[in-house]
Design a protein around this motif. Structure first.
Motif, short mmCIF file in Angstrom:
data_model
loop_
_atom_site.label_atom_id
_atom_site.label_comp_id
_atom_site.label_asym_id
_atom_site.label_seq_id
_atom_site.Cartn_x
_atom_site.Cartn_y
_atom_site.Cartn_z
N ALA A 226 0.92 -1.43 0.02
CA ALA A 226 0.00 0.15 -0.01
C ALA A 226 0.95 1.27 -0.04
N ALA A 227 2.06 0.98 0.70
CA ALA A 227 2.72 2.51 0.92
C ALA A 227 3.51 2.65 -0.44
N VAL A 228 3.79 1.55 -1.45
CA VAL A 228 4.51 1.58 -2.83
C VAL A 228 3.47 2.58 -3.53
N HIS A 229 2.15 2.01 -3.58
CA HIS A 229 1.31 2.81 -4.54
C HIS A 229 0.99 4.05 -3.97
N ALA A 230 0.96 4.43 -2.62
CA ALA A 230 0.64 5.81 -1.98
C ALA A 230 1.99 6.51 -2.32
N THR A 231 2.98 6.20 -2.40
CA THR A 231 4.11 7.25 -2.47
C THR A 231 4.70 7.26 -4.07
N ASP B 214 6.98 0.69 -8.17
CA ASP B 214 8.01 -0.25 -8.00
C ASP B 214 7.31 -1.46 -7.93
N TRP B 215 7.31 -2.54 -9.00
CA TRP B 215 6.54 -3.73 -8.93
C TRP B 215 7.56 -4.55 -8.52
N GLY B 216 8.62 -4.37 -8.33
CA GLY B 216 9.63 -5.32 -7.92
C GLY B 216 9.43 -5.60 -6.47
N THR B 217 9.28 -4.38 -5.84
CA THR B 217 9.14 -4.35 -4.34
C THR B 217 7.75 -5.09 -4.02
#
Length: 421
Positions: free
Chosen positions: A289-294, A302-305
């Motif tokens: 959720a943080a990857v999407h939010a930021t 960052d699809w790898g993370t």
């Protein structure tokens, strides 16, 4: 009625929790609140909604519960009078770390005499007011199985004389996992409504946000509680952007990121930092959720993370839903063919048999890969299993798009033009 339904959902959990604490009987509490809601349907449209609808429901439900206890009791008159006087007397409860009635009930329903699935089903029914079909979808079980679990759990509590009281403070940590699951299930049903006219049920989202904050205040050293709060807030930051003015669903890659709540994102990221080292499944989900939010835009995701985080969720839970969503992420990280291959590995999981998850993800991957005829077939399958009206409308729009593009592509391949008869 839809406006009243929202009010009832907001006040159902607190009312049942209050009545259960007062009466000591789960069935009496649930039935009494249900009767109070039915009376409100008749009274409020005529007399107007009271200033404090929650207090009104509790008062009426308490009267109904007293009536039932009087009718059903087989005690001699004097003993019955003493019982009624005892439960009717207001007392100042002794100090206890759990201040919130709904959290109290969640911890109470986490009694070790009940298996975990029954704990969750019972709590979602009593505290959150979710229907049996909604709980069945949340737990990936049949409605009959869920209804049976709830009935058996109530009977076991009654027959084993399990006290409906706040558990001792030293037992709270061992019951926290159950409470976390309940709060997240409430949020999930609110954020991804599985049935009904709305894509989002704000009252359930708000309740989950509130309860997660209460749990963090109660157990400030619980990293899993911090992780859940982060996960809920980071998702909830996008709530208002998930539907347009007409209530139609807006997919993540088309949302206006400027409209996301920066305050909730900031608070969610702080909870995420506090959750460092959490052992449960909420931390890797919060990372996703943080990857999407930021991410400043969809292309920068960052699809790898995200794939790595899904790997961790799967290691911890063996969730078929996580495997399906990981397949979608692989499609964006690598290519759509790789995503489809990963989806094939989970497509036959019986736990997903009643869900539209696999069909909708396959349709999305095929559409993005330009395989529109195949995508249309999958959208048709997803429609057959989809729940809420906005979700069905979204799938129909995608289906129509794929059919139009597929027809145009076929016409071009055959040398026809749209002007031909």
């Amino acid at each position: 009625m839809s406006a009243l339904d929202g009010v009832f959902r907001r006040h159902w959990g607190p009312a049942v929790a209050t009545l259960a604490r007062w009466s000591g009987d789960l069935s009496i509490a649930e039935d009494a609140v249900q009767e109070a809601c039915a009376e409100a349907v008749d009274v409020w449209p005529r007399d107007g909604m009271p200033d404090n609808p929650g207090a009104w429901l509790v008062r009426v439900a308490r009267n109904r519960a007293l009536d039932r206890i009087r009718r059903e009791s087989l005690r001699p008159g004097k003993e019955l009078a003493a019982v009624l006087d005892d439960i009717g007397t207001e007392r100042t409860p002794p100090p206890h770390p759990v201040r919130d009635d709904e959290l109290r009930m969640m911890f109470t329903c986490a009694h070790p005499a009940l298996d975990r699935v029954s704990q969750l089903a019972l709590t979602l029914r009593l505290i959150s007011g979710l229907s049996v079909p909604e709980i069945a979808r949340a737990l990936l079980q049949t409605e009959a199985a869920v209804a049976q679990r709830i009935t058996r759990a109530k009977n076991k509590i009654r027959q084993a004389n399990i006290p409906l009281r706040v558990p001792p403070p030293h037992t709270l940590p061992e019951r926290t996992e159950h409470v976390l699951s309940c709060i997240y299930s409430v949020f999930t049903e609110g954020y991804w409504s599985t049935a009904g006219p709305s894509a989002i049920r704000d009252e359930l989202c708000d309740e989950a946000v509130r309860l997660s904050a209460e749990l963090c205040a109660l157990l400030p050293d619980s990293r899993d509680a911090q992780a859940l709060a982060a996960l809920i807030l980071l998702h909830d930051s996008r709530r208002d952007s998930r539907v347009d003015r007409d209530g139609a669903l807006v997919p993540l890659d088309e949302q206006d990121r400027r409209a996301w709540s920066r305050g909730k994102i900031t608070r969610g990221l702080q909870h995420l930092r506090n959750a460092t080292g959490a052992a449960g499944p909420y931390l890797p989900q919060a990372v996703i959720a943080a990857v999407h939010a930021t991410s400043p835009d969809w292309q920068s995701t960052d699809w790898g993370t995200i794939c790595t985080a899904y790997d961790r969720v799967i290691d911890l839970t063996d969730s078929p839903v996580a495997r399906a969503n990981r397949a979608l992420a692989i499609g964006f990280r690598d290519d759509f063919a790789a995503g489809l291959a990963a989806l094939d590995a989970v497509a036959d999981d019986p736990r997903l048999a009643r869900s539209s998850t696999v069909a909708s993800i396959r349709a999305d991957l095929l559409r993005r890969a330009g395989r529109f005829a195949e995508a249309a077939q999958c959208y048709e399958q997803a429609l057959a299993a989809s729940g809420s009206a906005p979700a069905q409308a979204f799938l129909r729009r995608r289906l129509d798009l794929c059919r139009r593009i597929g027809a145009t592509t076929a016409d071009a391949a055959s040398g026809r033009t749209t002007a031909e008869p």
